[in-house]
Scaffold this active site. Structure first.
Site, PDB file in Angstrom:
ATOM      1  N   LYS A 108      -8.890 -10.424 -11.982  1.00 49.18           N
ATOM      2  CA  LYS A 108      -9.983 -10.724 -11.061  1.00 49.18           C
ATOM      3  C   LYS A 108     -10.969  -9.544 -10.938  1.00 49.18           C
ATOM      4  O   LYS A 108     -10.556  -8.394 -10.975  1.00 49.18           O
ATOM      5  CB  LYS A 108      -9.358 -10.988  -9.679  1.00 49.18           C
ATOM      6  N   LYS A 153       0.829  -1.216   0.000  1.00 41.87           N
ATOM      7  CA  LYS A 153       0.000   0.000   0.000  1.00 41.87           C
ATOM      8  C   LYS A 153       0.855   1.256   0.000  1.00 41.87           C
ATOM      9  O   LYS A 153       0.570   2.207  -0.705  1.00 41.87           O
ATOM     10  CB  LYS A 153      -0.934   0.009   1.222  1.00 41.87           C
ATOM     11  N   LYS A 178     -12.988  -4.925  -6.249  1.00 46.95           N
ATOM     12  CA  LYS A 178     -13.859  -4.067  -5.446  1.00 46.95           C
ATOM     13  C   LYS A 178     -13.422  -2.623  -5.532  1.00 46.95           C
ATOM     14  O   LYS A 178     -14.168  -1.722  -5.212  1.00 46.95           O
ATOM     15  CB  LYS A 178     -13.752  -4.440  -3.952  1.00 46.95           C
TER      16      LYS A 178
END
Ligand code: TRP
Length: 336
Positions: free
Chosen positions: A199, A114, A202
């Site tokens: 994939k 991150k 989200k």
């Protein structure tokens, strides 16, 4: 009794892949575990490790709760609650932050990944994001959880949780139960409708590749009709050479409970227009009843809040004696 604990961040847009691949399998685990007592926590204090718009965060908390309840979690038997409604999490999270060497947190690969995405991260990334696994450890250890079902990306955090429990126990005496990590088996893995080798995500800025649980019927149909396929005009399963069509077959099979082989024999020469139209119909008839339940929970805010407040009160009954015990053992000013 088997305590099953998991947390879900109310930040991203949950999609049909999350429902089929993790929410429903989680539900099955709870149903199939004899004596299960499940804790499902909406991790709103984890969400604020990254800047959130206040109103958006608040409505997402209720939306995630409604999604879990619509998926069929029995909130009378199990405990559904927002993390921020039980003050013990942040409190014990602080105790753990004080017990955890910085080196342990430095090794967390999720933080490394991150922070690398943020330019000048030392100024831009919050201390909360760095210390976040200590809060997650408190979530789990406050309830003497036996099983912690999470995706593979959370495995290292659950291992750290065990290290923290062992450290506390060896310094202050047996207090916290060391949990078992439990990987969510990804039974249904769905791919992005626009980039079918990736994939379904989200967090992607573009919404075109995923079918969100809150999408309207029109949006669902458009996204499926516009999904990326190939030029062969043959409906067949071949994940390498025909990833788009294969993904649509997986989605169709999951929502219709038909086998991929049966679908291939029905649609082999039907043409992509007809095939996509039928995939859209199947997805819509699967999601519509789910969305009706979700909207019923969302349209009665008072009842939804009552469910969450009741969950938090039941959670607190379990977590608070543990919190007092830990604080007292560390010598804090606690009058029981
Ligand atoms: N960190 C988890 C995630 O980002 C969410 C979470 C918070 C969690 N607390 C938890 C998961 C406790 C399992 C147990 O997905």
């Amino acid at each position: 009794m088997t305590r099953i604990f998991t947390g879900l961040q109310p930040t991203n847009t949950l999609h049909i892949g999350n429902l089929l691949g993790s929410i429903l399998p989680w539900q099955q685990l709870v149903t199939n575990t004899p004596d299960a007592e499940a804790y499902l926590m909406i991790a709103d204090q984890h969400a604020i490790t990254i800047k959130q718009e206040s109103e958006v965060l608040h409505s997402k908390i209720l939306e995630v709760a409604a999604i879990m309840l619509a998926a069929g979690v029995d909130y009378r038997k199990h405990v559904v609650f927002p993390q921020s409604q039980n003050p013990d999490h942040a409190y014990v999270g602080w105790l753990y932050t004080c017990l955890t060497p910085m080196g342990w947190l430095d090794r967390m690969t999720q933080f490394k990944e991150k922070k690398e995405k943020v330019e000048g991260y030392k100024e831009a990334v919050s201390t909360g994001l760095f210390a976040y696994p200590t809060l997650m450890a408190a979530d789990i250890l406050l309830y003497d959880a036996d099983m912690v079902p999470v995706g593979a990306d959370q495995k290292q955090h659950v291992e750290l949780t065990s290290d923290i429990a062992n450290r506390f126990n060896s310094l202050y005496g047996q207090t916290f139960k060391v949990p078992n990590f439990h990987t969510n088996k990804e039974t249904t893995k769905l791919f992005d409708l626009q980039e079918p080798t990736k994939k379904m995500s989200k967090s992607d800025a573009s919404d075109a590749g995923r079918i969100s649980l809150t999408d309207t019927v029109d949006a669902i149909r458009k996204k499926i009709m516009k999904s990326v396929t190939d030029n062969e005009a043959v409906v067949a399963y071949d994940a390498v050479n025909k990833p788009g069509i294969s993904n649509l077959l997986s989605i169709f099979a999951a929502v219709s409970k038909k086998s991929i082989a049966d679908l291939v024999s029905t649609y082999h020469d039907a043409g992509y227009g007809k095939f996509k139209g039928d995939v859209a119909d199947a997805v819509i008839s699967y999601l519509e009843p789910f969305q009706q339940k979700m909207n019923a929970f969302l349209s009665d805010k008072a009842e939804l809040q009552r469910i969450l407040d009741d969950g938090a009160a039941r959670a607190y009954k379990v977590s608070h004696p543990k919190t007092l015990e830990a604080a007292a053992k560390m010598g804090l000013y606690i009058h029981a």
